[in-house]
Design an enzyme around this catalytic site. Structure first.
Site, PDB file in Angstrom:
ATOM      1  N   SER A 157       0.844  -1.206   0.000  1.00 22.19           N
ATOM      2  CA  SER A 157       0.000   0.000   0.000  1.00 22.19           C
ATOM      3  C   SER A 157       0.874   1.248   0.000  1.00 22.19           C
ATOM      4  CB  SER A 157      -0.885   0.034   1.242  1.00 22.19           C
ATOM      5  OG  SER A 157      -1.599   1.265   1.295  1.00 22.19           O
ATOM      6  N   TYR A 214      -2.418  -0.991  10.356  1.00 25.11           N
ATOM      7  CA  TYR A 214      -2.421  -1.216   8.902  1.00 25.11           C
ATOM      8  C   TYR A 214      -1.174  -0.615   8.249  1.00 25.11           C
ATOM      9  CZ  TYR A 214      -4.023  -1.061   4.036  1.00 25.11           C
ATOM     10  OH  TYR A 214      -4.132  -1.220   2.673  1.00 25.11           O
TER      11      TYR A 214
HETATM   12  N1  LIG Z   1      -8.578  -0.438  -2.253  1.00 24.93           N
HETATM   13  C1  LIG Z   1      -7.519   0.342  -2.074  1.00 24.93           C
HETATM   14  O1  LIG Z   1      -7.567   1.542  -2.359  1.00 24.93           O
HETATM   15  C2  LIG Z   1      -6.232  -0.224  -1.533  1.00 24.93           C
HETATM   16  C3  LIG Z   1      -5.139   0.626  -1.384  1.00 24.93           C
HETATM   17  C4  LIG Z   1      -3.932   0.118  -0.935  1.00 24.93           C
HETATM   18  C5  LIG Z   1      -3.826  -1.230  -0.653  1.00 24.93           C
HETATM   19  N2  LIG Z   1      -4.905  -2.045  -0.786  1.00 24.93           N
HETATM   20  C6  LIG Z   1      -4.734  -3.478  -0.482  1.00 24.93           C
HETATM   21  O2  LIG Z   1      -5.354  -4.246  -1.495  1.00 24.93           O
HETATM   22  C7  LIG Z   1      -5.724  -5.518  -0.954  1.00 24.93           C
HETATM   23  C8  LIG Z   1      -7.163  -5.812  -1.323  1.00 24.93           C
HETATM   24  O3  LIG Z   1      -8.006  -4.906  -0.614  1.00 24.93           O
HETATM   25  P1  LIG Z   1      -9.345  -4.306  -1.226  1.00 24.93           P
HETATM   26  O4  LIG Z   1      -9.182  -2.853  -1.261  1.00 24.93           O
HETATM   27  O5  LIG Z   1      -9.737  -5.031  -2.448  1.00 24.93           O
HETATM   28  O6  LIG Z   1     -10.355  -4.569  -0.022  1.00 24.93           O
HETATM   29  P2  LIG Z   1     -11.496  -5.655   0.195  1.00 24.93           P
HETATM   30  O7  LIG Z   1     -12.493  -5.605  -0.893  1.00 24.93           O
HETATM   31  O8  LIG Z   1     -11.937  -5.450   1.608  1.00 24.93           O
HETATM   32  O9  LIG Z   1     -10.712  -7.021   0.052  1.00 24.93           O
HETATM   33  C9  LIG Z   1      -9.987  -7.592   1.099  1.00 24.93           C
HETATM   34  C10 LIG Z   1      -9.924  -9.070   0.836  1.00 24.93           C
HETATM   35  O10 LIG Z   1      -9.165  -9.677   1.867  1.00 24.93           O
HETATM   36  C11 LIG Z   1      -9.805 -10.848   2.267  1.00 24.93           C
HETATM   37  N3  LIG Z   1      -9.589 -11.106   3.689  1.00 24.93           N
HETATM   38  C12 LIG Z   1      -9.694 -10.241   4.711  1.00 24.93           C
HETATM   39  N4  LIG Z   1      -9.458 -10.873   5.876  1.00 24.93           N
HETATM   40  C13 LIG Z   1      -9.211 -12.155   5.569  1.00 24.93           C
HETATM   41  C14 LIG Z   1      -8.905 -13.296   6.328  1.00 24.93           C
HETATM   42  N5  LIG Z   1      -8.815 -13.281   7.656  1.00 24.93           N
HETATM   43  N6  LIG Z   1      -8.714 -14.468   5.682  1.00 24.93           N
HETATM   44  C15 LIG Z   1      -8.820 -14.533   4.346  1.00 24.93           C
HETATM   45  N7  LIG Z   1      -9.103 -13.476   3.553  1.00 24.93           N
HETATM   46  C16 LIG Z   1      -9.289 -12.310   4.176  1.00 24.93           C
HETATM   47  C17 LIG Z   1     -11.285 -10.634   2.015  1.00 24.93           C
HETATM   48  O11 LIG Z   1     -11.849 -11.874   1.678  1.00 24.93           O
HETATM   49  P3  LIG Z   1     -13.246 -12.377   2.301  1.00 24.93           P
HETATM   50  O12 LIG Z   1     -13.958 -11.195   2.867  1.00 24.93           O
HETATM   51  O13 LIG Z   1     -13.912 -13.003   1.126  1.00 24.93           O
HETATM   52  O14 LIG Z   1     -12.845 -13.371   3.318  1.00 24.93           O
HETATM   53  C18 LIG Z   1     -11.305  -9.686   0.834  1.00 24.93           C
HETATM   54  O15 LIG Z   1     -11.494 -10.374  -0.375  1.00 24.93           O
HETATM   55  C19 LIG Z   1      -5.475  -5.431   0.550  1.00 24.93           C
HETATM   56  O16 LIG Z   1      -4.251  -6.030   0.869  1.00 24.93           O
HETATM   57  C20 LIG Z   1      -5.408  -3.930   0.809  1.00 24.93           C
HETATM   58  O17 LIG Z   1      -4.657  -3.620   1.944  1.00 24.93           O
HETATM   59  C21 LIG Z   1      -6.100  -1.577  -1.207  1.00 24.93           C
END
Ligand SMILES: NC(=O)c1ccc[n+]([C@@H]2O[C@H](COP(=O)([O-])OP(=O)(O)OC[C@H]3O[C@@H](n4cnc5c(N)ncnc54)[C@H](OP(=O)(O)O)[C@@H]3O)[C@@H](O)[C@H]2O)c1
Length: 263
Positions: A153, A167
Protein backbone atom coordinates in the site's frame (compact mmCIF):
# COMPACT_ATOMS: atom_id res chain seq x y z
CA UNK A 1 2.94 -4.61 -35.41
CA UNK A 2 4.77 -7.65 -34.07
CA UNK A 3 1.99 -9.41 -32.13
CA UNK A 4 4.26 -12.42 -31.68
CA UNK A 5 6.63 -10.30 -29.61
CA UNK A 6 3.77 -8.90 -27.52
CA UNK A 7 2.54 -12.45 -26.86
CA UNK A 8 6.01 -13.61 -25.92
CA UNK A 9 6.40 -10.70 -23.51
CA UNK A 10 2.99 -10.53 -21.85
CA UNK A 11 1.34 -13.95 -22.12
CA UNK A 12 0.22 -15.67 -18.91
CA UNK A 13 -1.93 -18.21 -20.76
CA UNK A 14 -1.71 -21.65 -19.18
CA UNK A 15 -0.19 -20.37 -15.94
CA UNK A 16 -1.70 -21.28 -12.57
CA UNK A 17 -2.35 -18.28 -10.36
CA UNK A 18 -3.46 -18.20 -6.71
CA UNK A 19 -5.03 -14.92 -5.54
CA UNK A 20 -5.86 -14.56 -1.84
CA UNK A 21 -8.95 -12.49 -1.10
CA UNK A 22 -9.92 -12.85 -4.74
CA UNK A 23 -13.65 -12.63 -4.07
CA UNK A 24 -13.99 -8.84 -4.09
CA UNK A 25 -12.28 -5.51 -4.65
CA UNK A 26 -8.76 -5.57 -6.06
CA UNK A 27 -8.57 -9.37 -5.79
CA UNK A 28 -11.57 -9.81 -8.04
CA UNK A 29 -10.16 -7.26 -10.53
CA UNK A 30 -7.00 -9.37 -10.68
CA UNK A 31 -8.95 -12.63 -10.99
CA UNK A 32 -10.90 -11.21 -13.94
CA UNK A 33 -7.71 -10.06 -15.65
CA UNK A 34 -5.85 -13.36 -15.27
CA UNK A 35 -8.92 -15.39 -16.32
CA UNK A 36 -9.39 -13.24 -19.42
CA UNK A 37 -5.68 -13.68 -20.19
CA UNK A 38 -6.04 -17.47 -20.20
CA UNK A 39 -4.68 -18.43 -16.77
CA UNK A 40 -6.18 -20.95 -14.35
CA UNK A 41 -7.10 -18.90 -11.29
CA UNK A 42 -7.63 -20.01 -7.69
CA UNK A 43 -9.24 -17.42 -5.43
CA UNK A 44 -9.45 -17.66 -1.65
CA UNK A 45 -11.91 -16.12 0.78
CA UNK A 46 -13.18 -16.82 4.26
CA UNK A 47 -16.65 -18.04 3.32
CA UNK A 48 -17.85 -20.48 0.68
CA UNK A 49 -20.93 -18.30 0.03
CA UNK A 50 -18.73 -15.25 -0.62
CA UNK A 51 -16.70 -17.25 -3.12
CA UNK A 52 -19.84 -18.52 -4.88
CA UNK A 53 -21.04 -14.90 -5.14
CA UNK A 54 -17.67 -14.00 -6.67
CA UNK A 55 -18.04 -16.82 -9.19
CA UNK A 56 -21.46 -15.44 -10.17
CA UNK A 57 -20.09 -11.88 -10.39
CA UNK A 58 -17.22 -13.01 -12.59
CA UNK A 59 -19.81 -14.15 -15.13
CA UNK A 60 -18.12 -16.55 -17.48
CA UNK A 61 -15.40 -17.68 -15.10
CA UNK A 62 -13.37 -19.97 -17.38
CA UNK A 63 -10.66 -21.74 -15.38
CA UNK A 64 -11.79 -20.44 -11.98
CA UNK A 65 -11.31 -22.50 -8.79
CA UNK A 66 -12.43 -21.61 -5.25
CA UNK A 67 -10.57 -22.22 -1.98
CA UNK A 68 -12.27 -21.27 1.31
CA UNK A 69 -10.08 -20.50 4.31
CA UNK A 70 -9.24 -17.91 6.94
CA UNK A 71 -5.78 -16.36 6.64
CA UNK A 72 -6.10 -14.83 10.11
CA UNK A 73 -4.45 -17.85 11.76
CA UNK A 74 -1.78 -20.43 10.94
CA UNK A 75 -4.25 -23.36 10.69
CA UNK A 76 -6.23 -21.51 8.03
CA UNK A 77 -3.07 -20.82 6.01
CA UNK A 78 -2.06 -24.49 6.26
CA UNK A 79 -5.54 -25.59 5.12
CA UNK A 80 -5.29 -23.41 2.00
CA UNK A 81 -1.78 -24.69 1.23
CA UNK A 82 -2.90 -28.31 1.57
CA UNK A 83 -6.08 -27.81 -0.45
CA UNK A 84 -4.11 -26.15 -3.27
CA UNK A 85 -1.43 -28.86 -3.29
CA UNK A 86 -4.07 -31.59 -3.50
CA UNK A 87 -5.27 -30.00 -6.76
CA UNK A 88 -2.11 -28.70 -8.46
CA UNK A 89 1.52 -29.80 -8.71
CA UNK A 90 2.74 -26.33 -9.75
CA UNK A 91 2.07 -22.69 -8.92
CA UNK A 92 3.36 -20.05 -11.33
CA UNK A 93 2.05 -16.94 -9.57
CA UNK A 94 1.07 -16.34 -5.94
CA UNK A 95 -0.74 -13.04 -5.38
CA UNK A 96 -0.90 -12.15 -1.68
CA UNK A 97 -3.82 -9.74 -1.92
CA UNK A 98 -6.00 -10.46 1.15
CA UNK A 99 -5.76 -7.63 3.61
CA UNK A 100 -7.39 -6.16 6.69
CA UNK A 101 -7.50 -2.69 8.14
CA UNK A 102 -8.72 -1.00 11.30
CA UNK A 103 -9.14 2.66 12.11
CA UNK A 104 -9.66 4.18 15.56
CA UNK A 105 -8.39 7.16 17.57
CA UNK A 106 -4.92 6.74 19.07
CA UNK A 107 -6.24 6.67 22.66
CA UNK A 108 -8.76 3.91 22.02
CA UNK A 109 -7.01 1.94 19.28
CA UNK A 110 -7.68 -1.69 20.37
CA UNK A 111 -5.01 -4.33 21.01
CA UNK A 112 -7.10 -6.78 18.97
CA UNK A 113 -6.51 -4.68 15.83
CA UNK A 114 -2.78 -5.44 15.93
CA UNK A 115 -2.65 -9.20 15.94
CA UNK A 116 -5.32 -9.85 13.34
CA UNK A 117 -4.11 -7.17 10.92
CA UNK A 118 -0.52 -8.44 11.12
CA UNK A 119 -1.64 -12.08 10.76
CA UNK A 120 -3.47 -11.41 7.50
CA UNK A 121 -1.24 -8.68 6.05
CA UNK A 122 2.24 -9.94 6.98
CA UNK A 123 2.29 -13.46 8.39
CA UNK A 124 -0.05 -15.02 5.79
CA UNK A 125 1.96 -13.79 2.75
CA UNK A 126 5.12 -15.23 4.31
CA UNK A 127 3.51 -18.52 5.40
CA UNK A 128 1.80 -19.06 2.03
CA UNK A 129 5.06 -18.55 0.13
CA UNK A 130 6.78 -20.87 2.61
CA UNK A 131 4.08 -23.55 2.38
CA UNK A 132 3.88 -23.32 -1.41
CA UNK A 133 7.64 -23.10 -2.00
CA UNK A 134 7.78 -26.54 -3.64
CA UNK A 135 4.85 -25.70 -5.94
CA UNK A 136 6.51 -22.42 -6.97
CA UNK A 137 9.86 -24.11 -7.59
CA UNK A 138 8.16 -26.79 -9.69
CA UNK A 139 6.69 -24.09 -11.96
CA UNK A 140 9.89 -22.08 -12.31
CA UNK A 141 12.47 -22.09 -15.09
CA UNK A 142 15.50 -19.86 -15.76
CA UNK A 143 13.69 -18.20 -18.63
CA UNK A 144 10.37 -17.82 -16.79
CA UNK A 145 10.73 -17.82 -12.98
CA UNK A 146 7.78 -18.27 -10.62
CA UNK A 147 6.40 -15.05 -9.12
CA UNK A 148 5.12 -13.81 -5.79
CA UNK A 149 3.22 -10.52 -5.98
CA UNK A 150 2.44 -8.91 -2.63
CA UNK A 151 -0.25 -6.25 -2.52
CA UNK A 152 1.20 -3.59 -0.23
CA UNK A 153 0.00 0.00 0.00
CA UNK A 154 1.12 3.58 -0.56
CA UNK A 155 -0.14 4.04 3.01
CA UNK A 156 3.07 2.32 4.10
CA UNK A 157 4.94 5.38 2.82
CA UNK A 158 2.86 8.37 3.97
CA UNK A 159 1.79 9.51 7.43
CA UNK A 160 -1.71 10.50 6.27
CA UNK A 161 -3.13 7.14 7.23
CA UNK A 162 -6.52 7.94 8.79
CA UNK A 163 -5.74 6.43 12.20
CA UNK A 164 -5.04 3.00 10.70
CA UNK A 165 -1.98 2.47 12.91
CA UNK A 166 -1.56 -1.28 12.62
CA UNK A 167 -2.42 -1.22 8.90
CA UNK A 168 0.27 1.30 7.91
CA UNK A 169 2.87 -0.54 10.00
CA UNK A 170 1.83 -3.92 8.54
CA UNK A 171 2.15 -2.67 4.96
CA UNK A 172 5.60 -1.20 5.68
CA UNK A 173 6.51 -4.62 7.07
CA UNK A 174 5.17 -6.31 3.94
CA UNK A 175 7.27 -4.04 1.70
CA UNK A 176 10.41 -4.93 3.65
CA UNK A 177 9.46 -8.62 3.65
CA UNK A 178 9.10 -8.38 -0.15
CA UNK A 179 12.73 -7.24 -0.50
CA UNK A 180 14.06 -9.84 1.96
CA UNK A 181 12.13 -12.68 0.30
CA UNK A 182 13.25 -11.49 -3.14
CA UNK A 183 16.88 -11.79 -2.09
CA UNK A 184 16.35 -15.20 -0.50
CA UNK A 185 14.33 -16.72 -3.33
CA UNK A 186 15.99 -15.32 -6.48
CA UNK A 187 18.55 -18.19 -6.58
CA UNK A 188 15.58 -20.58 -6.44
CA UNK A 189 14.06 -18.93 -9.52
CA UNK A 190 11.23 -17.20 -7.67
CA UNK A 191 10.76 -13.44 -8.07
CA UNK A 192 9.08 -11.43 -5.31
CA UNK A 193 7.66 -7.95 -5.90
CA UNK A 194 5.01 -5.73 -4.36
CA UNK A 195 2.39 -3.48 -5.88
CA UNK A 196 1.56 -0.53 -3.61
CA UNK A 197 -1.92 0.67 -4.65
CA UNK A 198 -3.21 4.16 -3.94
CA UNK A 199 -7.00 4.48 -4.12
CA UNK A 200 -9.05 1.68 -5.72
CA UNK A 201 -12.80 1.12 -5.25
CA UNK A 202 -13.46 -1.76 -2.83
CA UNK A 203 -15.13 -2.56 0.49
CA UNK A 204 -12.04 -1.18 2.20
CA UNK A 205 -12.36 2.25 0.57
CA UNK A 206 -16.17 2.46 0.39
CA UNK A 207 -16.22 4.89 3.33
CA UNK A 208 -14.05 7.30 1.30
CA UNK A 209 -15.79 6.98 -2.06
CA UNK A 210 -19.39 7.06 -0.73
CA UNK A 211 -18.90 10.36 1.11
CA UNK A 212 -18.84 13.13 -1.56
CA UNK A 213 -16.76 15.55 0.51
CA UNK A 214 -14.23 12.92 1.53
CA UNK A 215 -14.14 11.50 -2.02
CA UNK A 216 -13.53 14.89 -3.67
CA UNK A 217 -10.77 15.78 -1.22
CA UNK A 218 -9.08 12.41 -1.76
CA UNK A 219 -9.34 12.58 -5.56
CA UNK A 220 -7.94 16.13 -5.45
CA UNK A 221 -4.83 14.75 -3.72
CA UNK A 222 -4.19 12.35 -6.62
CA UNK A 223 -2.36 14.05 -9.53
CA UNK A 224 -4.17 11.82 -12.06
CA UNK A 225 -7.46 12.95 -10.47
CA UNK A 226 -9.15 9.57 -10.34
CA UNK A 227 -9.20 6.25 -8.53
CA UNK A 228 -7.46 3.21 -9.98
CA UNK A 229 -9.27 0.68 -12.16
CA UNK A 230 -9.14 -3.03 -12.94
CA UNK A 231 -7.06 -2.34 -16.07
CA UNK A 232 -4.57 -0.28 -14.06
CA UNK A 233 -3.88 -3.03 -11.53
CA UNK A 234 -4.36 -5.84 -14.04
CA UNK A 235 -1.82 -4.31 -16.40
CA UNK A 236 0.89 -4.11 -13.76
CA UNK A 237 0.14 -7.59 -12.42
CA UNK A 238 0.33 -9.11 -15.92
CA UNK A 239 3.68 -7.36 -16.44
CA UNK A 240 5.02 -8.77 -13.17
CA UNK A 241 3.65 -12.27 -13.90
CA UNK A 242 4.83 -12.58 -17.51
CA UNK A 243 8.14 -12.82 -19.39
CA UNK A 244 8.20 -9.01 -19.52
CA UNK A 245 8.83 -8.90 -15.76
CA UNK A 246 11.33 -11.76 -15.58
CA UNK A 247 14.26 -9.51 -14.54
CA UNK A 248 12.35 -7.54 -11.88
CA UNK A 249 12.58 -8.65 -8.26
CA UNK A 250 12.52 -6.94 -4.87
CA UNK A 251 10.63 -3.96 -6.30
CA UNK A 252 7.83 -2.13 -4.50
CA UNK A 253 5.93 -0.38 -7.28
CA UNK A 254 3.50 2.44 -6.41
CA UNK A 255 0.28 2.28 -8.45
CA UNK A 256 -1.35 5.45 -7.26
CA UNK A 257 -1.89 8.00 -10.05
CA UNK A 258 0.98 10.02 -8.58
CA UNK A 259 -0.39 10.24 -5.02
CA UNK A 260 3.02 9.68 -3.45
CA UNK A 261 4.64 12.50 -5.46
CA UNK A 262 3.22 15.02 -2.98
CA UNK A 263 4.50 13.18 0.10
N1 LIG B 1 -8.58 -0.44 -2.25
C1 LIG B 1 -7.52 0.34 -2.07
O1 LIG B 1 -7.57 1.54 -2.36
C2 LIG B 1 -6.23 -0.22 -1.53
C3 LIG B 1 -5.14 0.63 -1.38
C4 LIG B 1 -3.93 0.12 -0.94
C5 LIG B 1 -3.83 -1.23 -0.65
N2 LIG B 1 -4.91 -2.04 -0.79
C6 LIG B 1 -4.73 -3.48 -0.48
O2 LIG B 1 -5.35 -4.25 -1.49
C7 LIG B 1 -5.72 -5.52 -0.95
C8 LIG B 1 -7.16 -5.81 -1.32
O3 LIG B 1 -8.01 -4.91 -0.61
P1 LIG B 1 -9.35 -4.31 -1.23
O4 LIG B 1 -9.18 -2.85 -1.26
O5 LIG B 1 -9.74 -5.03 -2.45
O6 LIG B 1 -10.36 -4.57 -0.02
P2 LIG B 1 -11.50 -5.65 0.19
O7 LIG B 1 -12.49 -5.61 -0.89
O8 LIG B 1 -11.94 -5.45 1.61
O9 LIG B 1 -10.71 -7.02 0.05
C9 LIG B 1 -9.99 -7.59 1.10
C10 LIG B 1 -9.92 -9.07 0.84
O10 LIG B 1 -9.17 -9.68 1.87
C11 LIG B 1 -9.80 -10.85 2.27
N3 LIG B 1 -9.59 -11.11 3.69
C12 LIG B 1 -9.69 -10.24 4.71
N4 LIG B 1 -9.46 -10.87 5.88
C13 LIG B 1 -9.21 -12.16 5.57
C14 LIG B 1 -8.91 -13.30 6.33
N5 LIG B 1 -8.81 -13.28 7.66
N6 LIG B 1 -8.71 -14.47 5.68
C15 LIG B 1 -8.82 -14.53 4.35
N7 LIG B 1 -9.10 -13.48 3.55
C16 LIG B 1 -9.29 -12.31 4.18
C17 LIG B 1 -11.28 -10.63 2.02
O11 LIG B 1 -11.85 -11.87 1.68
P3 LIG B 1 -13.25 -12.38 2.30
O12 LIG B 1 -13.96 -11.19 2.87
O13 LIG B 1 -13.91 -13.00 1.13
O14 LIG B 1 -12.85 -13.37 3.32
C18 LIG B 1 -11.30 -9.69 0.83
O15 LIG B 1 -11.49 -10.37 -0.37
C19 LIG B 1 -5.48 -5.43 0.55
O16 LIG B 1 -4.25 -6.03 0.87
C20 LIG B 1 -5.41 -3.93 0.81
O17 LIG B 1 -4.66 -3.62 1.94
C21 LIG B 1 -6.10 -1.58 -1.21
Amino acid sequence: MNTGLLNQLYSVAGKTVLITGGGGGIGRMLARTFLDAGARVYITGRKAEGLQAARAALGDPGELRLLAGDLGHADGVRAIVEAFRREEPRLHVLVNNAGRTWGAPFESFPDSAWQNVFEVNVHAPFALAQGLLGSLESAASDEDPARVINIGSVYAETTEVMQAYSYTASKAALHQLTRVMARELAPRRILVNAIAPGLFPSNMTEFVLKNPEHRDATLASIPRGRAGTALDIGGLAIFLASRAGAYVTGAVIPLDGGLLINH
